[in-house]
Design an enzyme around this catalytic site. Structure first.
Site, mmCIF file in Angstrom:
data_model
loop_
_atom_site.group_PDB
_atom_site.id
_atom_site.type_symbol
_atom_site.label_atom_id
_atom_site.label_comp_id
_atom_site.label_asym_id
_atom_site.label_seq_id
_atom_site.Cartn_x
_atom_site.Cartn_y
_atom_site.Cartn_z
ATOM 1 N N ASN A 19 8.259 -9.077 8.046
ATOM 2 C CA ASN A 19 8.861 -9.925 7.012
ATOM 3 C C ASN A 19 8.642 -9.308 5.638
ATOM 4 O O ASN A 19 8.981 -9.908 4.623
ATOM 5 C CB ASN A 19 8.218 -11.321 7.037
ATOM 6 N N LYS A 65 7.752 -2.888 3.178
ATOM 7 C CA LYS A 65 7.455 -2.108 4.381
ATOM 8 C C LYS A 65 8.737 -1.599 5.024
ATOM 9 O O LYS A 65 8.828 -0.451 5.421
ATOM 10 C CB LYS A 65 6.790 -3.031 5.403
ATOM 11 N N ASP A 99 0.679 -3.478 12.315
ATOM 12 C CA ASP A 99 -0.289 -4.280 11.587
ATOM 13 C C ASP A 99 -1.133 -3.290 10.804
ATOM 14 O O ASP A 99 -1.577 -2.268 11.341
ATOM 15 C CB ASP A 99 -1.160 -5.121 12.519
ATOM 16 N N ASP A 127 -2.139 -1.367 -3.218
ATOM 17 C CA ASP A 127 -1.849 -0.038 -3.774
ATOM 18 C C ASP A 127 -2.442 0.207 -5.173
ATOM 19 O O ASP A 127 -2.895 1.318 -5.448
ATOM 20 C CB ASP A 127 -0.331 0.214 -3.794
#
Ligand code: ITT
Length: 195
Positions: A10, A14, A71, A153
């Site tokens: 979702n 990514k 994951d 990040d």
């Protein structure tokens, strides 16, 4: 012919990262493209369990045949591997500002700043399941730097670099990231597969 795979995520960031990594030989379908609009449960205590759970869910509930999900998370040595599998909701919610603040609070005064990002991918292909892993070592800094990327990040500098992942261009992050290592292994594996 393009290899079609549903990507069980979702997270739009990514999806963008991974589409750029796999190139145009692959057609990635998002969850909304298969009309899956719910939050897939992630109740495992390992990255493997959660990655498996994401893909099992699609196979079971959406009759998807070829799909993968990852994951990922940040493991900090001075916090005994936290936030780890709880990276998305470390502070109790998905609010990344709160999650980063909690990490910074718990890391205050810690001399050991070493950490790593880790990704585990679960791939289903015609009923068979495969796993691929990737990780990148680095350091947690004391302030936030950069606006690119997502998640943690802005506080992570990969080993050998001077910039955080959030200060790098997408292609510079993708050249070395945990996710790109794992995706590279999956792409390599799929090279010789006929679907
Ligand atoms: P999906 O489960 O829908 O794929 P998610 O955001 O929940 O999306 P994960 O469970 O794999 O993704 O990752 C957990 C969290 O770990 C994620 O929300 C980020 O905060 C962090 N994370 C994962 N990969 C990261 C990366 O490349 N850079 C920074 N943070 C990352």
């Amino acid at each position: 012919m393009k290899i079609e795979l549903v990507f069980a995520t979702n997270n739009a960031h990514k999806l963008g990262e991974v589409q750029a990594m796999v190139g145009d030989k692959f057609l990635l379908q998002s969850l909304s493209e298969i009309n899956c609009h719910e939050d897939i449960p992630e109740t495992g205590v390992t990255f493997h369990e959660n990655a498996k759970q994401k893909t099992d869910y699609l196979v079971k509930n959406y009759q998807v045949i070829n799909c993968f999900g990852d994951d990922s998370g940040l493991l900090i040595d001075a916090l005994d591997g936290e936030p780890g599998v709880y990276s998305a909701r470390y502070s109790g919610s998905r609010d990344m500002a709160a999650n980063i603040n909690l990490v910074m609070q718990r890391m205050a005064g810690k001399a050991n700043r070493s950490a790593r990002f880790k990704t585990v991918i679960s791939l289903y292909l015609n009923g068979a399941q495969y796993f691929f892993e990737g990780s990148v070592e680095g350091t947690i800094i004391e302030e936030q730097r950069g606006t690119e990327g997502f998640g943690y990040d802005p506080i992570f500098i990969p080993l050998g670099a001077t910039k955080t992942f959030a200060e790098m261009s997408a292609s510079d992050k993708n050249a070395i990231s945990h996710r790109s290592i794992a995706i590279g292994k999956m792409v390599d594996f799929l090279k010789d597969i006929k679907l």
